[in-house]
Enzyme design. Sequence first.
Site, PDB file in Angstrom:
ATOM      1  N   LYS A  10       0.831  -1.206   0.000  1.00  0.00           N
ATOM      2  CA  LYS A  10       0.000   0.000   0.000  1.00  0.00           C
ATOM      3  C   LYS A  10       0.870   1.262   0.000  1.00  0.00           C
ATOM      4  O   LYS A  10       0.476   2.286  -0.556  1.00  0.00           O
ATOM      5  CB  LYS A  10      -0.934   0.008   1.213  1.00  0.00           C
TER       6      LYS A  10
ATOM      7  N   GLU B 188     -10.113   5.424   2.667  1.00  0.00           N
ATOM      8  CA  GLU B 188     -10.853   4.288   3.193  1.00  0.00           C
ATOM      9  C   GLU B 188      -9.832   3.202   3.520  1.00  0.00           C
ATOM     10  O   GLU B 188      -8.736   3.197   2.964  1.00  0.00           O
ATOM     11  CB  GLU B 188     -11.837   3.763   2.131  1.00  0.00           C
TER      12      GLU B 188
ATOM     13  N   SER C  96       2.124  -9.560  -0.615  1.00  0.00           N
ATOM     14  CA  SER C  96       1.726  -8.150  -0.617  1.00  0.00           C
ATOM     15  C   SER C  96       1.913  -7.474   0.734  1.00  0.00           C
ATOM     16  O   SER C  96       2.071  -6.260   0.802  1.00  0.00           O
ATOM     17  CB  SER C  96       0.269  -8.023  -1.061  1.00  0.00           C
TER      18      SER C  96
END
Length: 428
Positions: free
Chosen positions: A105, A127, A396
């Site tokens: 992210k 969000e 990830s």
Amino acid sequence: MSWLFRRELELSKTMTDSIRAQRGYFEGFGGAYVPEILQATFEELNLAFEAARSDPSFWREYLELMSSYSCRPTPLTFAENLTRHFGGARIYIKREDLNHTGAHKANNVMGQGLLVKRMGKRRVIAETGAGQHGVATATMAAKFGFDCTIYMGEVDVERQRPNVFWMEQLGATVVPVTEGSRTLKDAINEAFRDWVSNMDDTHYVLGTACGPHPFPEMVTYFQSIIGLEARKQVLEITGQLPKRVYACVGGGSNAMGIFSGFLEDRGVELVGVEAAGRGLHTGEHAARLASRDASVGVAQGYKTYFLQNEDGQMNETHSVAAGLDYVGVSPILAHFHETGRARFEATTDAEVVLALKLTIRKEGLIPALESSHAFAQAFKEAPGLTPQDVILINQSGRGDKDIFTIADAFHDPKWEAFIQRKAESYRA
Ligand SMILES: Cc1ncc(COP(=O)(O)O)c(C=O)c1O
């Protein structure tokens, strides 16, 4: 990052230019269905993004920031023990868990942060589902001096409490969303509501390759750093391209990130792994492309496959991984699904927990529950390949944030006793 590596990434960046929407669409998927009041804001964002993309110094600044602040390039790890265990393909893992804040992210958030500075705004909102995007955004806001508000479904606030704690310590206001299913889609709705009222000074840092144009393309642009590095690394280490590349799919940003390095390599099969939750047959899942339960529709400002009923009302989704628990999917992945450029599979909560346990024990790695979906699918397929084949799994994120969920799934009595003692000490 060595100057040589950085130079190569600068040059190879042009590869990602193949991921360009045509008037906001990827062959019928995507678009920008935004209220009139937000149209000028989207126009401003489009112009800022296009100007940044065509300015070579912007990508250079981005690479510099990611190397000094987020440990890039992240390594490729040979999973020697898992390879031996399955006796098929050689398994390599792209280590996005080693980014600052523990997940891919950061790649998107830091890029959007640089864009916000260019646009001269001073407040960011976001969000979050698993909380990783929220922590990354709160971190970026602390570093760049922006005010920050994070919207998070009440269900996710409960299951990802460690991330809520860190967001608040980083100075963000975390707003639990009590509407709807109280998960990611509801958090996105609330973030859009905030943006409509505060668009002059606020940028919405959307966390995945979804939403109205230009978000799918812009998020992919920043995440493409994963694939650009991974392609170069796998060639250097193994002398060949992978046979398959596996990534979990929530909204689709880590998948788009790693896939973008291999799009032109037709011999490389791209495998997106969604959440089969309690099983596809139960209806309690979040598989939009790997099941027949989703249909094409427009919601949250874009057109894609949604898990919705006949009236277009969104269904409830379920996954043990908060970051995969979402009704829509990247319009770019929907396009790949239709054209066959990527294959989509789904793994159940139970399979994911087993894959996670095995990875911890065999490799000393703790993937996030989201990432563990990619591992689970790769483990199903690795034995059917040969040692001449290389497969690549995108890790990830790291699993620390999942400690409560994983401890519950592993039924660890020592952990349960610890939590009980802790609760009693708070009651005292
Ligand atoms: C570690 C991790 N992996 C994957 C995802 C899924 O998101 P995306 O599909 O955008 O990569 C999330 C979302 O929160 C996440 O935290």
